[in-house]
Design an enzyme around this catalytic site. Structure first.
Site, PDB file in Angstrom:
ATOM      1  N   GLU A 129      -9.186   9.205   9.750  1.00  0.00           N
ATOM      2  CA  GLU A 129      -8.521   9.949   8.678  1.00  0.00           C
ATOM      3  C   GLU A 129      -8.320   9.040   7.478  1.00  0.00           C
ATOM      4  OE1 GLU A 129      -5.268   9.812  11.514  1.00  0.00           O
ATOM      5  OE2 GLU A 129      -3.872   9.758   9.833  1.00  0.00           O
ATOM      6  N   LYS A 131      -6.766   6.712   4.673  1.00  0.00           N
ATOM      7  CA  LYS A 131      -5.557   5.893   4.553  1.00  0.00           C
ATOM      8  C   LYS A 131      -4.989   6.171   3.177  1.00  0.00           C
ATOM      9  CE  LYS A 131      -3.905   1.164   5.192  1.00  0.00           C
ATOM     10  NZ  LYS A 131      -3.060   1.113   4.015  1.00  0.00           N
ATOM     11  N   ASP A 133      -2.800   5.898  -0.081  1.00  0.00           N
ATOM     12  CA  ASP A 133      -2.205   4.763  -0.777  1.00  0.00           C
ATOM     13  C   ASP A 133      -0.871   5.182  -1.394  1.00  0.00           C
ATOM     14  OD1 ASP A 133      -1.915   2.268  -1.699  1.00  0.00           O
ATOM     15  OD2 ASP A 133      -3.447   2.387  -3.271  1.00  0.00           O
ATOM     16  N   TYR A 239       1.337  11.861   9.511  1.00  0.00           N
ATOM     17  CA  TYR A 239       0.261  11.319  10.354  1.00  0.00           C
ATOM     18  C   TYR A 239       0.765  10.562  11.583  1.00  0.00           C
ATOM     19  CZ  TYR A 239       1.287   7.274   7.387  1.00  0.00           C
ATOM     20  OH  TYR A 239       1.924   6.286   6.698  1.00  0.00           O
ATOM     21  N   LYS A 327     -10.817  -0.800   5.470  1.00  0.00           N
ATOM     22  CA  LYS A 327     -10.537  -0.769   4.040  1.00  0.00           C
ATOM     23  C   LYS A 327     -11.811  -0.554   3.226  1.00  0.00           C
ATOM     24  CE  LYS A 327      -6.609  -1.698   2.887  1.00  0.00           C
ATOM     25  NZ  LYS A 327      -5.768  -2.864   2.954  1.00  0.00           N
ATOM     26  N   CYS A 432       0.132 -36.396  -4.165  1.00  0.00           N
ATOM     27  CA  CYS A 432       0.915 -35.187  -4.405  1.00  0.00           C
ATOM     28  C   CYS A 432       1.323 -35.125  -5.877  1.00  0.00           C
ATOM     29  CB  CYS A 432       2.149 -35.207  -3.515  1.00  0.00           C
ATOM     30  SG  CYS A 432       3.316 -33.901  -3.896  1.00  0.00           S
ATOM     31  N   CYS A 435       5.365 -35.599  -6.054  1.00  0.00           N
ATOM     32  CA  CYS A 435       6.126 -36.808  -5.716  1.00  0.00           C
ATOM     33  C   CYS A 435       5.254 -38.057  -5.710  1.00  0.00           C
ATOM     34  CB  CYS A 435       6.816 -36.650  -4.360  1.00  0.00           C
ATOM     35  SG  CYS A 435       5.687 -36.652  -2.960  1.00  0.00           S
ATOM     36  N   CYS A 450       0.752 -33.252   1.435  1.00  0.00           N
ATOM     37  CA  CYS A 450       1.579 -34.336   0.915  1.00  0.00           C
ATOM     38  C   CYS A 450       2.292 -34.981   2.089  1.00  0.00           C
ATOM     39  CB  CYS A 450       2.584 -33.754  -0.075  1.00  0.00           C
ATOM     40  SG  CYS A 450       3.985 -34.819  -0.375  1.00  0.00           S
ATOM     41  N   CYS A 456       9.693 -35.509  -0.983  1.00  0.00           N
ATOM     42  CA  CYS A 456       8.941 -34.737  -1.969  1.00  0.00           C
ATOM     43  C   CYS A 456       9.820 -33.581  -2.444  1.00  0.00           C
ATOM     44  CB  CYS A 456       7.654 -34.191  -1.348  1.00  0.00           C
ATOM     45  SG  CYS A 456       6.771 -33.092  -2.463  1.00  0.00           S
TER      46      CYS A 456
HETATM   47  S1  IVH Z   1      -0.734   5.024  10.900  1.00  0.00           S
HETATM   48  C1  IVH Z   1       1.752   2.615  13.910  1.00  0.00           C
HETATM   49  N1  IVH Z   1      -2.135   6.500   9.267  1.00  0.00           N
HETATM   50  O1  IVH Z   1      -0.785   2.249   5.862  1.00  0.00           O
HETATM   51  C2  IVH Z   1       0.786   2.999  12.855  1.00  0.00           C
HETATM   52  N2  IVH Z   1      -0.831   4.746   8.327  1.00  0.00           N
HETATM   53  O2  IVH Z   1      -1.297  -0.583   6.191  1.00  0.00           O
HETATM   54  C3  IVH Z   1       1.409   3.713  11.734  1.00  0.00           C
HETATM   55  N3  IVH Z   1      -0.938   4.604   5.906  1.00  0.00           N
HETATM   56  O3  IVH Z   1       2.417   1.409   6.992  1.00  0.00           O
HETATM   57  C4  IVH Z   1       0.540   3.880  10.586  1.00  0.00           C
HETATM   58  N4  IVH Z   1      -2.273   6.315   5.601  1.00  0.00           N
HETATM   59  O4  IVH Z   1       2.192   3.315   5.261  1.00  0.00           O
HETATM   60  C5  IVH Z   1      -1.296   5.463   9.372  1.00  0.00           C
HETATM   61  N5  IVH Z   1      -3.369   7.911   7.928  1.00  0.00           N
HETATM   62  C6  IVH Z   1      -2.546   6.886   8.045  1.00  0.00           C
HETATM   63  C7  IVH Z   1      -2.079   6.178   6.924  1.00  0.00           C
HETATM   64  C8  IVH Z   1      -1.234   5.095   7.113  1.00  0.00           C
HETATM   65  C9  IVH Z   1      -1.572   5.370   4.999  1.00  0.00           C
HETATM   66  C10 IVH Z   1      -0.116   3.453   5.554  1.00  0.00           C
HETATM   67  C11 IVH Z   1       1.217   3.356   6.265  1.00  0.00           C
HETATM   68  C12 IVH Z   1       1.183   2.040   6.982  1.00  0.00           C
HETATM   69  C13 IVH Z   1       0.179   1.285   6.172  1.00  0.00           C
HETATM   70  C14 IVH Z   1      -0.429   0.149   6.962  1.00  0.00           C
END
Ligand code: IVH
Length: 752
Positions: A129, A131, A133, A239, A327, A432, A435, A450, A456
């Protein structure tokens, strides 16, 4: 609530009248603060609140001697007026580990199979799914009513933003058919269109526009005045979940469908995939759709679909083993590298930083980028291979900068065509810059450090800053800025001196309060705050020392294992000779690696290690036992152990720590609360082949139940779980009279 109704003008007040009025105002304002921050149910309008504060200030100005100890004007505006009440999450809100390419996604699948002991062909499904932002939010419903909304915060404790969340259309105030206790989690975000319109309005009224939709969403949700949040069009995708009175489904996909049926928005691009090929195909679909979605996403999240398997996989310290974020590739921009600065950190590491002509990369202005270390500048990685095609980096170069998500920007490439012919190579300092001490690079270490230690100033100040930071001593009124000031003036040179500050300068309160930024009240508060922190938990103390490789999680692991400071110190001191031998073995192996042919390496390396350990003089038995116990602590390996032994063995550092601890009241740690666990506090050794679970899984599960898993059998061992092929460990256990059981008996014991 009655308020502000004592209308006598301030000029007319008698001293007696003023005293009473100040008491009344202090009470009213305290109550208003409580209503606002703790209950998110403001009882005063902002205007009425401000009027009370102004009246209080006017009276105090006329009668300074009547100013109360709990005066509302002393309550630091920033903390009270800007703070949200804190909420402890019933289950931690975690983050995700990252994958940056298809290979890493395949590794993820493989590591899960390995952990669960699944063969390559066994079915293993994942959801995929987008992610989102934005920022994560946890919503708590009790009997169908929304009772609390909390931001992630540090994962354990977030901010109470209930009143704000109630203004978001996608967040229902009531739901039907949900479990009696239902914590649903997801992402608050802002669409591109709403973001553009909001920024237009910001600019029109002369306010600063937001840098990107994520910042706009965070800024809008975290408004103290929920009426402002109401005007900001926020959205929410569900989610995940936290505490539940009953399970939602058997699978991740089933749980998402259930959330949708309850009336929550779930992402339409959520798909079920039967393995890495399908996951990567769905990633490609999402990446293609990215530009047309109308909101920001920064990758794809994969989760193991079967919830029973998720449960078996469990968590690492801050991320689940059953999920990963794939990512999108980083964003890039070209700019000029003006200068290379060297920063000296807490542990003496010399870190080069590129100062850049500011440039926007993916919506964020970047003016600094990390250059990691001298090899990185020279165009080599840690094993001597080329990076950037071997191009080195020089001051004045045109460089390509990239950032991925919240990762620190890095330099991806150098434009050699734009480099003047006479541009000199960058020479990394060998002393360094802070120092002047020699900065050395140990064999196998990518970083030059250092050697000044506490002499330091950069190291000393960074150590102090770390010491007072939130997860460490967290002394109110003594932050990074104040510590710098005290250090500069020679009042606090090491942590121990924080606790003797009052003794040395306290009569000297006079002196402190004459300093810039300090009054009698704040000086007294500081001394009180310091006194309060003399009593400190062992985990915090260990973390506060700022030792290399010893972060918060490791510190708590050490605390739970050794329970008291004295026990920890004694163990580390006892293990010292073995740690030295371990390092010698490491060095010998390093030489071996360089010479031996690939196929032979493994065997030769083991042989080399054994030879070094067997050298004269022999490592005392107790040193070896203490060493094995130390490296066997959950989450601690040889790197951490060596760091502890080295730090505690450095004379000046050790003396400084001893001075500190002498003035503290260190609270012993407790073993994890595993009430009812039949193996809590027991030391268990697994040996031989396990047939129903992998080693890693066995270890993680035993530890989750409060047991300590060790690699070697001693008198202190309580249980040895022996599978087929168990050898000397089982024999030793029987000789010592330690309980030995097979895997089935163990599983029955822990109720699995
Ligand atoms: S699952 C235990 N699903 O990404 C796992 N997170 O980098 C809980 N996020 O803290 C997260 N879309 O804020 C999950 N489809 C998605 C997401 C998602 C965005 C965010 C979330 C998490 C962060 C981690």
């Amino acid at each position: 609530m009655a308020h502000g109704n004592s209308d006598s003008p301030v000029e007319d007040l008698t001293e007696e009248g003023a005293r009473g009025e100040l008491a009344r105002l202090a009470g009213l304002l305290a109550e208003a603060n409580r209503a606002y921050h703790t209950e998110d149910a403001p009882e005063l309008s902002d205007a009425a609140y401000d009027a009370l504060k102004r009246r209080n200030a006017a009276i105090e100005a006329r009668f300074p001697e009547l100013k109360r100890d709990d005066s509302p004007s002393e309550q630091v505006g920033a903390e009270l007026a800007e703070g949200f009440a804190k909420v402890a999450h019933s289950q931690r809100m975690l983050s995700l580990s990252n994958a940056f390419d298809g290979d890493e996604v395949r590794d993820f699948d493989r590591s899960i199979r390995r952990y669960l002991g699944l063969s390559d062909g066994a079915p293993l499904a994942f959801t995929a799914e987008p992610k989102i932002d934005g920022l994560s939010l946890s919503l708590r419903y009790e009997d169908g009513a929304l009772v609390q909304a909390a931001t992630r915060g540090d994962g354990a404790v977030g901010e109470n933003v209930t009143a704000n969340a109630r203004t978001v259309d996608d967040i229902p105030a009531r739901i039907e058919g949900a479990p009696a206790l239902f914590e649903i989690r997801g992402e608050v975000y802002m669409s591109h269109a709403d973001f553009a319109a909001l920024n237009e309005r910001q600019i029109a009224k002369g306010a600063k526009p937001f840098a990107n939709p994520r910042n706009a969403a965070a800024g809008s949700l975290r408004q103290l005045d929920a009426a402002i949040t109401r005007d900001r069009p926020l959205k929410f995708f569900a989610y995940a979940w936290g505490a539940l009175s009953e399970p939602l489904a058997d699978t991740q996909k089933g749980a998402i469908d259930r959330m949708a049926a309850l009336g929550f928005a779930t992402n339409p691009l959520t798909a079920l995939c039967d393995g890495p090929d399908e996951m990567l195909a769905h990633y490609a679909r999402i990446e293609e759709a990215r530009a047309t979605l109308g909101y920001d996403i920064d990758g794809v999240v994969y989760k193991v679909d079967n919830l029973a398997l998720q449960e078996r996989l469990g968590f690492r310290s801050t991320t689940p083993r059953w999920a990963i974020a794939h990512k999108f590739p980083a964003e890039l921009a070209w700019t000029r590298l003006e200068k290379i600065d060297i920063q000296v950190g807490r542990t003496g590491a010399l870190s080069p930083v590129a100062r850049l002509t500011p440039v926007t990369v993916g919506g964020v202005v970047v003016s600094n980028a990390t250059l990691h270390n001298e090899d990185y500048i020279a165009g080599r990685d840690s094993s001597g291979g080329e990076i950037r095609g071997g191009k080195d980096i020089r001051e004045g170069d045109w460089v390509q900068v990239y950032r991925a998500g919240d990762v620190i920007p890095k330099v991806a490439d150098v434009d050699l065509a734009k480099r003047p012919e006479d541009a000199p190579r960058y020479v990394f300092p060998v002393t360094c810059p802070e120092c002047g001490s020699e900065a050395i690079r140990e064999e196998g270490d990518a970083v030059r450090r250092c050697t000044g230690g506490l002499i330091c100033p950069a190291q000393a100040v960074e150590k102090l800053k770390h010491f007072v930071s939130r997860a460490a001593f967290d002394i109110e009124g003594l932050g990074a800025k104040q510590v710098e000031q005290f250090y500069r003036d020679g009042w606090i040179r090491e942590p121990a001196e924080i606790f003797s500050l009052q003794e040395r300068y306290g009569s000297g309160l006079q002196q402190l309060k004459n300093r810039e930024g300090w009054g009698e009240k704040s000086a007294n508060n500081l001394f009180e705050a310091i006194e309060e922190k003399r009593k400190i938990g062992l985990g915090r103390l260990i973390f506060a020392l700022g030792l290399r490789h010893v972060g918060e999680v490791v510190s708590n692991d050490l605390a739970r294992h050794y329970l008291t400071w004295d026990a920890l110190v004694q163990a580390v001191d006892t293990a010292r000779p073995a740690a030295h031998r371990h390092r010698e073995a490491d060095a010998a192996v390093e030489r071996e690696r360089a010479t031996a042919a690939r196929e032979e390496r493994r065997a030769r390396i083991k042989e080399t290690r054994d030879l070094v350990w067997a050298q004269d003089p022999p490592v005392p038995e107790e040193a070896r036992a203490a060493w094995e116990d130390l490296v066997g602590v959950d989450g601690i390996g040889t790197t951490v152990a060596v760091s502890l032994v080295t730090s505690f063995g450095q004379e000046a550092e050790r003396a400084s720590v001893d001075r500190l601890v002498a003035g503290l009241d260190v609270q012993a740690a407790e073993r994890p609360a595993t009430a009812g666990s039949p193996v809590a506090g027991k030391t268990v050794v697994f040996t031989g082949t396990l047939e129903r679970m992998t080693r890693a899984e066995a270890k993680a599960r035993a530890e989750a139940m409060g047991a300590k898993v060790s690699g070697s059998v001693s008198k202190k061992t309580d249980i040895v779980v022996a599978g087929p092929g168990a050898g000397s460990k089982e024999t030793k256990a029987r000789d010592l009279g330690v309980e030995v059981m097979d895997e089935d008996a163990w599983l029955a014991l822990i109720g699995a």
